[in-house]
Motif scaffolding. Structure first.
Motif, PDB file in Angstrom:
ATOM      1  N   PRO A 279      61.471 -42.074  71.404  1.00  0.00           N
ATOM      2  CA  PRO A 279      61.720 -42.621  72.751  1.00  0.00           C
ATOM      3  C   PRO A 279      63.122 -42.272  73.271  1.00  0.00           C
ATOM      4  CG  PRO A 279      60.665 -44.260  71.367  1.00  0.00           C
ATOM      5  CD  PRO A 279      61.052 -43.137  70.463  1.00  0.00           C
ATOM      6  N   LEU A 280      64.135 -42.386  72.391  1.00  0.00           N
ATOM      7  CA  LEU A 280      65.499 -42.063  72.798  1.00  0.00           C
ATOM      8  C   LEU A 280      65.626 -40.580  73.151  1.00  0.00           C
ATOM      9  CD1 LEU A 280      68.504 -42.687  73.150  1.00  0.00           C
ATOM     10  CD2 LEU A 280      68.780 -42.347  70.676  1.00  0.00           C
ATOM     11  N   LEU A 281      65.050 -39.710  72.285  1.00  0.00           N
ATOM     12  CA  LEU A 281      65.122 -38.281  72.563  1.00  0.00           C
ATOM     13  C   LEU A 281      64.386 -37.919  73.844  1.00  0.00           C
ATOM     14  CD1 LEU A 281      64.577 -36.853  68.939  1.00  0.00           C
ATOM     15  CD2 LEU A 281      66.722 -37.057  70.193  1.00  0.00           C
ATOM     16  N   GLY A 282      63.254 -38.626  74.077  1.00  0.00           N
ATOM     17  CA  GLY A 282      62.526 -38.380  75.315  1.00  0.00           C
ATOM     18  C   GLY A 282      63.345 -38.766  76.540  1.00  0.00           C
ATOM     19  N   ASN A 283      64.024 -39.909  76.450  1.00  0.00           N
ATOM     20  CA  ASN A 283      64.880 -40.325  77.569  1.00  0.00           C
ATOM     21  C   ASN A 283      66.035 -39.345  77.771  1.00  0.00           C
ATOM     22  OD1 ASN A 283      63.331 -42.595  78.098  1.00  0.00           O
ATOM     23  ND2 ASN A 283      64.499 -43.887  76.679  1.00  0.00           N
ATOM     24  N   LEU A 284      66.638 -38.884  76.663  1.00  0.00           N
ATOM     25  CA  LEU A 284      67.738 -37.926  76.788  1.00  0.00           C
ATOM     26  C   LEU A 284      67.265 -36.629  77.429  1.00  0.00           C
ATOM     27  CD1 LEU A 284      69.504 -38.441  73.323  1.00  0.00           C
ATOM     28  CD2 LEU A 284      70.363 -39.140  75.558  1.00  0.00           C
ATOM     29  N   ARG A 285      66.068 -36.176  77.039  1.00  0.00           N
ATOM     30  CA  ARG A 285      65.524 -34.968  77.665  1.00  0.00           C
ATOM     31  C   ARG A 285      65.265 -35.187  79.141  1.00  0.00           C
ATOM     32  NH1 ARG A 285      62.545 -31.316  75.123  1.00  0.00           N
ATOM     33  NH2 ARG A 285      62.672 -30.306  77.189  1.00  0.00           N
ATOM     34  N   ALA A 286      64.715 -36.373  79.489  1.00  0.00           N
ATOM     35  CA  ALA A 286      64.423 -36.667  80.893  1.00  0.00           C
ATOM     36  C   ALA A 286      65.694 -36.778  81.730  1.00  0.00           C
ATOM     37  CB  ALA A 286      63.616 -37.972  80.995  1.00  0.00           C
ATOM     38  N   LEU A 287      66.812 -37.188  81.065  1.00  0.00           N
ATOM     39  CA  LEU A 287      68.079 -37.329  81.799  1.00  0.00           C
ATOM     40  C   LEU A 287      68.861 -36.016  81.869  1.00  0.00           C
ATOM     41  CD1 LEU A 287      69.252 -40.789  80.411  1.00  0.00           C
ATOM     42  CD2 LEU A 287      68.459 -40.284  82.725  1.00  0.00           C
ATOM     43  N   GLY A 288      68.318 -34.943  81.264  1.00  0.00           N
ATOM     44  CA  GLY A 288      68.951 -33.642  81.435  1.00  0.00           C
ATOM     45  C   GLY A 288      69.447 -32.969  80.176  1.00  0.00           C
ATOM     46  N   ALA A 289      69.310 -33.604  79.006  1.00  0.00           N
ATOM     47  CA  ALA A 289      69.736 -32.955  77.761  1.00  0.00           C
ATOM     48  C   ALA A 289      68.845 -31.743  77.500  1.00  0.00           C
ATOM     49  CB  ALA A 289      69.661 -33.925  76.594  1.00  0.00           C
ATOM     50  N   SER A 290      69.450 -30.626  77.145  1.00  0.00           N
ATOM     51  CA  SER A 290      68.684 -29.400  76.932  1.00  0.00           C
ATOM     52  C   SER A 290      68.093 -29.365  75.527  1.00  0.00           C
ATOM     53  CB  SER A 290      69.583 -28.182  77.134  1.00  0.00           C
ATOM     54  OG  SER A 290      70.577 -28.136  76.122  1.00  0.00           O
ATOM     55  N   ARG A 291      67.129 -28.463  75.353  1.00  0.00           N
ATOM     56  CA  ARG A 291      66.535 -28.279  74.031  1.00  0.00           C
ATOM     57  C   ARG A 291      67.611 -27.883  73.009  1.00  0.00           C
ATOM     58  NH1 ARG A 291      60.864 -27.329  74.034  1.00  0.00           N
ATOM     59  NH2 ARG A 291      59.963 -27.274  76.117  1.00  0.00           N
ATOM     60  N   ARG A 292      68.524 -26.988  73.433  1.00  0.00           N
ATOM     61  CA  ARG A 292      69.572 -26.530  72.531  1.00  0.00           C
ATOM     62  C   ARG A 292      70.454 -27.692  72.073  1.00  0.00           C
ATOM     63  NH1 ARG A 292      72.903 -21.227  72.712  1.00  0.00           N
ATOM     64  NH2 ARG A 292      70.999 -20.570  73.731  1.00  0.00           N
ATOM     65  N   GLU A 293      70.789 -28.601  72.980  1.00  0.00           N
ATOM     66  CA  GLU A 293      71.644 -29.735  72.616  1.00  0.00           C
ATOM     67  C   GLU A 293      70.932 -30.660  71.633  1.00  0.00           C
ATOM     68  OE1 GLU A 293      74.549 -30.464  76.450  1.00  0.00           O
ATOM     69  OE2 GLU A 293      72.446 -31.094  76.604  1.00  0.00           O
ATOM     70  N   ILE A 294      69.636 -30.894  71.866  1.00  0.00           N
ATOM     71  CA  ILE A 294      68.877 -31.742  70.942  1.00  0.00           C
ATOM     72  C   ILE A 294      68.794 -31.078  69.567  1.00  0.00           C
ATOM     73  CG2 ILE A 294      66.633 -32.763  70.471  1.00  0.00           C
ATOM     74  CD1 ILE A 294      68.158 -34.159  72.685  1.00  0.00           C
ATOM     75  N   PHE A 295      68.567 -29.757  69.559  1.00  0.00           N
ATOM     76  CA  PHE A 295      68.479 -29.038  68.275  1.00  0.00           C
ATOM     77  C   PHE A 295      69.779 -29.185  67.491  1.00  0.00           C
ATOM     78  CE2 PHE A 295      69.311 -25.305  65.687  1.00  0.00           C
ATOM     79  CZ  PHE A 295      68.149 -25.195  64.952  1.00  0.00           C
ATOM     80  N   TRP A 296      70.919 -28.954  68.162  1.00  0.00           N
ATOM     81  CA  TRP A 296      72.190 -29.015  67.464  1.00  0.00           C
ATOM     82  C   TRP A 296      72.592 -30.435  67.100  1.00  0.00           C
ATOM     83  CZ3 TRP A 296      73.768 -25.247  64.832  1.00  0.00           C
ATOM     84  CH2 TRP A 296      73.522 -23.925  65.239  1.00  0.00           C
ATOM     85  N   LEU A 297      72.059 -31.422  67.827  1.00  0.00           N
ATOM     86  CA  LEU A 297      72.291 -32.812  67.431  1.00  0.00           C
ATOM     87  C   LEU A 297      71.678 -33.081  66.067  1.00  0.00           C
ATOM     88  CD1 LEU A 297      73.104 -35.775  67.957  1.00  0.00           C
ATOM     89  CD2 LEU A 297      70.887 -36.073  69.092  1.00  0.00           C
ATOM     90  N   ILE A 298      70.387 -32.696  65.895  1.00  0.00           N
ATOM     91  CA  ILE A 298      69.697 -32.928  64.618  1.00  0.00           C
ATOM     92  C   ILE A 298      70.318 -32.055  63.523  1.00  0.00           C
ATOM     93  CG2 ILE A 298      67.470 -32.925  63.452  1.00  0.00           C
ATOM     94  CD1 ILE A 298      67.764 -34.946  65.760  1.00  0.00           C
ATOM     95  N   ALA A 299      70.574 -30.774  63.841  1.00  0.00           N
ATOM     96  CA  ALA A 299      71.161 -29.876  62.839  1.00  0.00           C
ATOM     97  C   ALA A 299      72.557 -30.339  62.438  1.00  0.00           C
ATOM     98  CB  ALA A 299      71.209 -28.453  63.382  1.00  0.00           C
ATOM     99  N   GLY A 300      73.345 -30.827  63.418  1.00  0.00           N
ATOM    100  CA  GLY A 300      74.686 -31.318  63.107  1.00  0.00           C
ATOM    101  C   GLY A 300      74.656 -32.539  62.208  1.00  0.00           C
TER     102      GLY A 300
END
Length: 840
Positions: A279-300
């Motif tokens: 749910p949080l990741l979905g909201n972040l994506r809906a608010l404009g977070a890019s796929r690349r930012e989400i990927f590096w969040l998990i990888a980081g």
């Protein structure tokens, strides 16, 4: 990436500390096992290198002769002809107070160019006058002197090949350099004459050290008499290192299996963190977070967990390595050569390798969850059921990929090669391929169980089965981790038991004599000091003795480097103890008496020889060629052995000494009473070891069990990593299904029924893991026996399927799962349902 994303990840992990801790523990355990094995192996290798350097020093070449040594007159002649620098060396072993020392006889005046660390430096305190003029004096390292609680001038009792000797300490050796100080450990240095007397080598040298320019080599070689050879100094070190290479590689591969099991834990942790934050990741994506930012969040986040886990793992690994070092050293002493390792060597290379493995494994396991977090559209990312549907859809494809990986591994195993690397790559491909198929197999097993038990099972049982299948994206990973760990345990248990039974059967038919007599030193098997002729005569004349077989063991030069040669006088009963892999006994034994040799299976494997080939050996009268009559099964040493008839040996080696006796008793003679008579008759002549056939079998199996102690420890550590993974998965399920279980409580399910439900679910997971581990474990055992072991050591093992190992494997999986489920079950059963519903 924006600070908001990092803060969201940090807040999530702070709210789920147990998950963070379990992930770090899993990574740390995997890294610790790899670090511990790597450091123990490297420390043993480094200690051996230092030991060899302490003997060879700066020498570039060595003059070596027959096993009896070199006539010291040769050294005098070469010196008089202007051969400088050169130094004589007498070398042997002595025992004192349960410790083995390397006894080195040197000429102090010839030493400075060769062994600076033995050249009586300022920190050394040596009475050189006493050492050169007083018989029976030695110098010892300062640390050894403290360990023995002695002082300079005190006496030290030694056992040298069963002969007692007393030496006086004329000083201590020490150095400011840590490596040099370690090289001095376990060493006794004496004057040449003293060492010759102690080692019964009066008038002979072990070898002569030289420092030669390339242009000087051939002229020196041509000046040597027949039977004396010139070789490069590093040849000896290289051969000895090759002995233990396969042993070290096998330990390293087993440690990597623990890290492989840890991969499942990392993957499970990161996957659950993604699923739980949908749910949080979905909201972040809906608010404009890019796929690349989400990927590096998990990888980081994975990189951070990997860094912390790796740092802890390195610390734990160093501590664990200290314990493993003793086991590795003891195994090398039992199987290969005398080695004193007291200090753990921690190298930057080993630490860098651990960091790369820890971080690399973590990132590799986190790639799939990170990609998963970026692929799902924002409008669907909050729907948990869709993820499970997708996972069940992907499972068959993953199983197909796993099948391809296993088939690739099978093809690698069929590839005709003696290299270990393809075998281990195939092993890992098969394990990974099997793990990829676990989700699909688990889903089908549970679905079948649900259909079969639809009318027979009560509600908690049906819910338990359905819960495993409904959360397959996480239960399957935990099951795979546990199945792989248990399969490794089963595979190693089957391999070890097969090996043990093979050795037991081999000892049964090999040890034909009733009693065996050998010099009393524990290093006699390695150096084969001779029995006194008077001892042999008295044994032969003892009441109850019907016949004797004689044994002479030594190391000789060959076209394949130094090899172990056994010269045997065998009676008809002794010959029945040989089982041949190649060749017919009716043809082998006549050829053996006429001058052919027998080679052991490991020697044939390493040297790639077959019956009919010819073997070049360095004898006392020069190089001679001997035909190979047969290849026999032998499990005494993976280095390999060459066997020669006693009469042939005496003809070419001019050596009549005997290293051991096989005593055959008259019918009706009592073994124990005869052993007592033998001991009383020869004890005044020489310290000897008199052991019965049964005693040697028991001692050999005890050494075997000691050898595999380290394997047992690594197996347990792999299961510990898997247990952590199962516990993590069950805790994740407990959090995720808190609302579901709260509803069950609200509609009437009692805490006891809920406890039963969770326990059944964990038990089902453990049972599935145990059942899946059996075929994989048996496959791993077959690969270890038929491929890895054969390529590494050259032994033929007969596969044994001990039922207890298979049953223990299933019970281990079920017990691990049930233990891991105790805390989640207690937490679910004791939590008020209203709290869970309010939180949702």
């Amino acid at each position: 990436m924006t600070p908001t994303l990092w803060l969201s990840g940090l807040r999530y992990h702070l709210r789920h500390r147990w998950q963070l801790v379990l992930a770090v523990v899993g990574i740390a355990l995997g890294v610790a096992v790899v670090v511990a094995v790597d450091l123990a192996n490297e420390s043993a290798r480094r200690a051996f290198a230092l030991s060899m350097e302490s003997i060879a020093g700066q020498a570039t070449h060595q003059i070596v002769g027959s096993p009896l040594g070199i006539d010291e007159a040769l050294y005098a002649r070469l010196r008089s002809e202007g051969l400088h620098p050169s130094a004589p060396v007498v070398e042997g072993f002595a025992e004192s107070r349960g410790r083995t020392f390397r006894l080195l006889g040197l000429d102090p005046f010839a030493e400075p160019p060769f062994r600076p660390h033995l050249s009586f430096r300022s920190r050394s305190e040596i009475d050189l006058n006493r050492l050169l003029t007083e018989p029976g004096t030695v110098v010892i390292s300062r640390s050894n002197l403290r360990e023995l609680e002695l002082g300079s001038g005190d006496s030290l009792e030694l056992d040298i090949g069963g002969r007692p000797a007393v030496v006086k300490i004329a000083g201590t050796m020490d150095s400011d350099d840590r490596m040099e100080r370690q090289a001095l450990d376990g060493m006794l240095v004496a004057d040449i004459a003293t060492a010759q007397e102690l080692l019964d080598m009066v008038g002979r040298l072990s070898h002569i050290d030289l420092i030669l320019e390339p242009a000087e080599v051939e002229p020196i070689r041509t000046r040597l008499p027949s039977g004396i050879h010139l070789q490069r100094a590093e040849n000896r070190t290289r051969v000895m290192e090759q002995m233990t290479r396969a042993f070290s590689v096998n330990l390293t591969a087993l440690s990597l299996l623990a890290l492989l099991v840890g991969l499942f834990l990392i993957y499970n942790t990161m996957t659950f963190s993604v699923v739980q934050r949908r749910p949080l990741l979905g909201n972040l994506r809906a608010l404009g977070a890019s796929r690349r930012e989400i990927f590096w969040l998990i990888a980081g986040e994975a990189l951070f967990l990997g860094a912390v886990g790796t740092a802890i793992g390195i610390g734990v690994g160093i501590a664990l390595a200290q314990g493993l070092l003793g086991l590795v050293t003891r195994t090398i002493n039992d199987l290969y050569f005398v080695l004193n390792v007291t200090a753990l060597t921690v190298t930057p290379t080993a630490l860098a390798k651990a960091v790369l493995l820890g971080l690399g494994a973590t990132l590799a396991a986190a790639v799939a969850p990170a990609l998963e977090a970026t692929r799902t559209p924002p409008r669907l990312i909050t729907t948990r059921s869709r993820e499970e549907i997708r996972y069940r859809t992907v499972a068959p494809r993953a199983a197909a990929i796993g099948g391809v990986a296993m088939a690739t591994g099978g093809l690698l195993l069929l590839y005709p090669s003696q290299a270990l690397a393809p075998g281990f790559i195939a092993l890992f491909l098969i394990i990974l391929g099997f793990a990829l198929g676990v989700p699909w197999i688990t889903g089908n097993i549970v679905a079948l169980a649900e259909r079969l038990g639809r009318r027979r099972l009560a509600t908690p049982e049906r819910l338990a089965l359905r819960g495993v299948r409904a959360s397959l994206s996480r239960t399957a990973v935990a099951i795979a981790a546990l199945a792989v760990a248990v399969s490794v345990s089963v595979g190693m248990a089957v391999m070890v038991e097969s090996f043990r039974q093979t050795v037991h059967q081999w000892l049964q038919f090999t040890l034909q004599a009733d009693i065996y007599v050998s010099p009393g030193s524990a290093v006699s098997a390695r150096r084969s000091p001779p029995l006194l002729p008077e001892v042999i005569s008295r044994v032969r004349q003892t009441s109850g003795v019907a016949d004797l077989s004689t044994y002479r063991g030594l190391e000789v030069g060959s076209e394949f480097g130094p090899i172990q040669l056994q010269a045997l006088h065998l009676n008809q009963q002794s010959r029945t103890g040989y089982r041949f892999r190649s060749g017919e006994p009716k043809r082998i034994w006549p050829a053996f008496e006429e001058g052919a040799v027998l080679v052991s299976e490991p020697f044939a494997h390493r040297s790639q020889v077959v019956p009919g080939d010819r073997l070049n050996l360095d004898t006392a009268s020069g190089a001679r060629t001997f035909p190979i009559a047969g290849i026999f099964y032998d499990y005494e040493s993976d280095r390999g052995t060459v066997v020669m008839a006693r009469a042939v040996y005496e003809q070419w080696f001019a050596d009549q000494t005997v290293s051991g006796l096989g005593v055959y008793l008259e019918p009706g003679a009592d073994v124990e009473q005869t052993m007592e008579r033998l001991q009383s008759r020869v004890s005044d002549l020489q310290g000897v070891r008199i052991r019965s056939n049964r005693d040697i079998r028991e001692a050999s199996l005890a050494i075997f069990d000691r050898t595999f102690t380290i394997t047992e420890i690594l197996r347990l550590l792999a299961v510990a990593v898997a247990f952590t993974g199962v516990f993590s998965a069950l805790m994740a399920l407990q959090l995720e299904k808190a609302r579901e279980f709260a509803i069950l409580r609200a509609i009437g399910m009692t805490p006891g029924e809920l406890w039963r439900l969770v326990t059944l679910q964990t038990g089902v997971m453990g049972l599935i893991a145990g059942l899946l581990a059996l075929p994989l474990g048996l496959l791993l055992a077959a690969i270890l026996i038929e491929v890895i072991n054969r390529r590494a050591f050259g032994w033929t093992l007969w596969l044994q399927l001990p039922p207890e190992a298979l049953i223990q494997g299933v019970l281990l999986a079920v017990a691990a799962a049930l233990l891991a489920g105790l805390y989640p079950a207690h937490r679910l059963a004791s939590s008020p349902p209203a709290t869970a519903l309010q939180e949702e």
